[in-house]
Design a protein around this motif. Structure first.
Motif, PDB file in Angstrom:
ATOM      1  N   ALA A  43      59.318  15.356  39.101  1.00 17.04           N
ATOM      2  CA  ALA A  43      59.939  16.287  40.052  1.00 17.04           C
ATOM      3  C   ALA A  43      61.197  15.691  40.662  1.00 17.04           C
ATOM      4  N   ALA A  44      61.232  14.358  40.791  1.00 17.35           N
ATOM      5  CA  ALA A  44      62.369  13.694  41.436  1.00 17.35           C
ATOM      6  C   ALA A  44      63.645  13.782  40.606  1.00 17.35           C
ATOM      7  N   ARG A  45      63.552  14.249  39.379  1.00 19.70           N
ATOM      8  CA  ARG A  45      64.746  14.430  38.551  1.00 19.70           C
ATOM      9  C   ARG A  45      65.391  15.793  38.776  1.00 19.70           C
ATOM     10  N   ASP A  46      64.770  16.610  39.623  1.00 24.80           N
ATOM     11  CA  ASP A  46      65.306  17.926  39.947  1.00 24.80           C
ATOM     12  C   ASP A  46      66.379  17.800  41.027  1.00 24.80           C
ATOM     13  N   GLY A  47      67.504  18.460  40.829  1.00 28.05           N
ATOM     14  CA  GLY A  47      68.617  18.349  41.771  1.00 28.05           C
ATOM     15  C   GLY A  47      68.276  18.848  43.163  1.00 28.05           C
ATOM     16  N   ARG A  48      67.447  19.901  43.270  1.00 28.28           N
ATOM     17  CA  ARG A  48      67.077  20.425  44.591  1.00 28.28           C
ATOM     18  C   ARG A  48      66.291  19.395  45.373  1.00 28.28           C
ATOM     19  N   GLY A  92      61.307   6.605  40.262  1.00 30.81           N
ATOM     20  CA  GLY A  92      60.225   5.644  40.388  1.00 30.81           C
ATOM     21  C   GLY A  92      59.896   5.326  41.832  1.00 30.81           C
ATOM     22  N   GLN A  93      60.915   5.214  42.682  1.00 28.03           N
ATOM     23  CA  GLN A  93      60.674   4.904  44.089  1.00 28.03           C
ATOM     24  C   GLN A  93      60.100   6.110  44.825  1.00 28.03           C
ATOM     25  N   ALA A  95      58.150   8.282  43.423  1.00 22.97           N
ATOM     26  CA  ALA A  95      56.750   8.307  42.996  1.00 22.97           C
ATOM     27  C   ALA A  95      55.925   7.313  43.794  1.00 22.97           C
ATOM     28  N   GLN A  96      56.465   6.117  43.998  1.00 19.75           N
ATOM     29  CA  GLN A  96      55.744   5.112  44.764  1.00 19.75           C
ATOM     30  C   GLN A  96      55.540   5.570  46.205  1.00 19.75           C
ATOM     31  N   ALA A  97      56.542   6.221  46.774  1.00 18.12           N
ATOM     32  CA  ALA A  97      56.428   6.700  48.151  1.00 18.12           C
ATOM     33  C   ALA A  97      55.361   7.774  48.275  1.00 18.12           C
ATOM     34  N   ASN A  98      55.157   8.542  47.219  1.00 18.29           N
ATOM     35  CA  ASN A  98      54.167   9.623  47.262  1.00 18.29           C
ATOM     36  C   ASN A  98      52.734   9.126  47.149  1.00 18.29           C
ATOM     37  N   ARG A  99      52.563   7.894  46.739  1.00 17.22           N
ATOM     38  CA  ARG A  99      51.207   7.375  46.611  1.00 17.22           C
ATOM     39  C   ARG A  99      50.484   7.352  47.961  1.00 17.22           C
TER      40      ARG A  99
END
Length: 284
Positions: A43-48, A92-93, A95-99
């Motif tokens: 999801a983090a690759r989405d511009g919004r 990646g960061q 994703a880590q924050a969402n953990r």
């Protein structure tokens, strides 16, 4: 009698498959922490999402600076944040924050300093990125080990560990659903008089489950919107993109189910035709 046994087993296979597809998907992408982190990275690759996180990080940095006696230029911080959320290391960061959010909901782990029942995301790892630390370093402004941002407003319905049971039993349920589906499918093949017709029927099961899954996602959209209403501001946009990413992933699984169903139907029809030809007109 054999026909009715095969029909019953086919119905059970269809029901088991309808349960197995979403159950295994949920365990893989939502319940499992690593799968959820991978979903967040996608999801983090989405511009919004990148723009929303840049705005939220700007807010947090400016607020952090004000708390320490610094008046930061929001436009400058936003440019730094925009550059950061667009670089290759951001997914990646993020994703880590969402953990931390995942652990809060599925294990009950509460970040230190959290005195509320809000669902939180930890943005400290992102603010510790070199692009930020280089900017903040001139101000001798240190990022705390944990800096949490609420995902949702306070709600008695959202409590730490609310989904702990899913984390405990989810793996077993998903494995069991897959095994039961396979078992009923094999029993259907064994009970049927014609293997070709049985394969065709199993293909129809997969087609029905795939189509029903697409319809269920559409119907469930209003419940998802109700959940998103618990979020506000930039995090609302982040949540919307995360949900859209999850829906896209589930749609992909349903598409695979439809493709597998179509392949089984073709295989079954081909096997039935070949079987009829090999038996000859006298034995057909």
């Amino acid at each position: 009698m054999r026909f009715f046994a095969a029909l019953l087993l086919w119905l059970l296979t269809t029901i088991a498959l309808a349960a197995a597809v979403p159950t295994v998907w949920a365990q893989t992408h939502i319940v499992g922490e690593d799968g959820y982190a991978a979903l967040a990275a996608s999801a983090a690759r989405d511009g919004r999402l990148q723009e929303a996180m840049a705005a939220e990080l700007t807010t947090q940095v400016v607020s952090l600076g004000a708390d320490n006696g610094y008046s930061l230029n929001p436009d400058l911080v936003r440019r730094v944040a925009d550059s950061y959320t667009r670089n290759s290391g951001f997914p990646g960061q993020f994703a880590q924050a969402n953990r931390i959010a995942h652990r809060w909901m599925f294990t009950g782990a509460v970040p230190s300093g959290n005195s509320t029942d809000e669902w939180l995301i930890d943005v400290a790892p992102m603010l510790s990125d070199p692009s930020f630390s280089a900017t903040l370093g001139t101000l001798d402004l240190q990022i705390p080990p944990t800096l949490t941002v609420p995902i949702t407003v306070d709600s008695p319905e959202l409590q730490p560990g609310k989904l702990r049971a899913l984390a405990t039993w989810g793996p077993w349920v998903s494995i069991g659903a897959a095994v039961v589906t396979g078992m009923f499918g094999l029993l259907t093949l064994a009970a049927a008089r014609s293997r070709g017709k049985a394969l065709t029927a199993l293909g129809v099961s997969a087609l029905l489950v795939g189509a029903a899954g697409w319809a269920a996602i559409e119907v469930g959209g209003r419940f998802v919107d109700a959940g998103l209403d618990r979020t506000t501001g930039n995090i609302r946009t982040v949540a919307e993109v995360m949900v859209a990413s999850a829906e896209a992933s589930l749609h992909q699984w349903l598409n695979y189910t439809l493709i597998a169903g179509g392949a089984l139907v073709l295989l079954g029809v081909t096997a039935a035709v070949l079987g009829s030809v090999l038996r000859g007109p006298d034995r057909a």
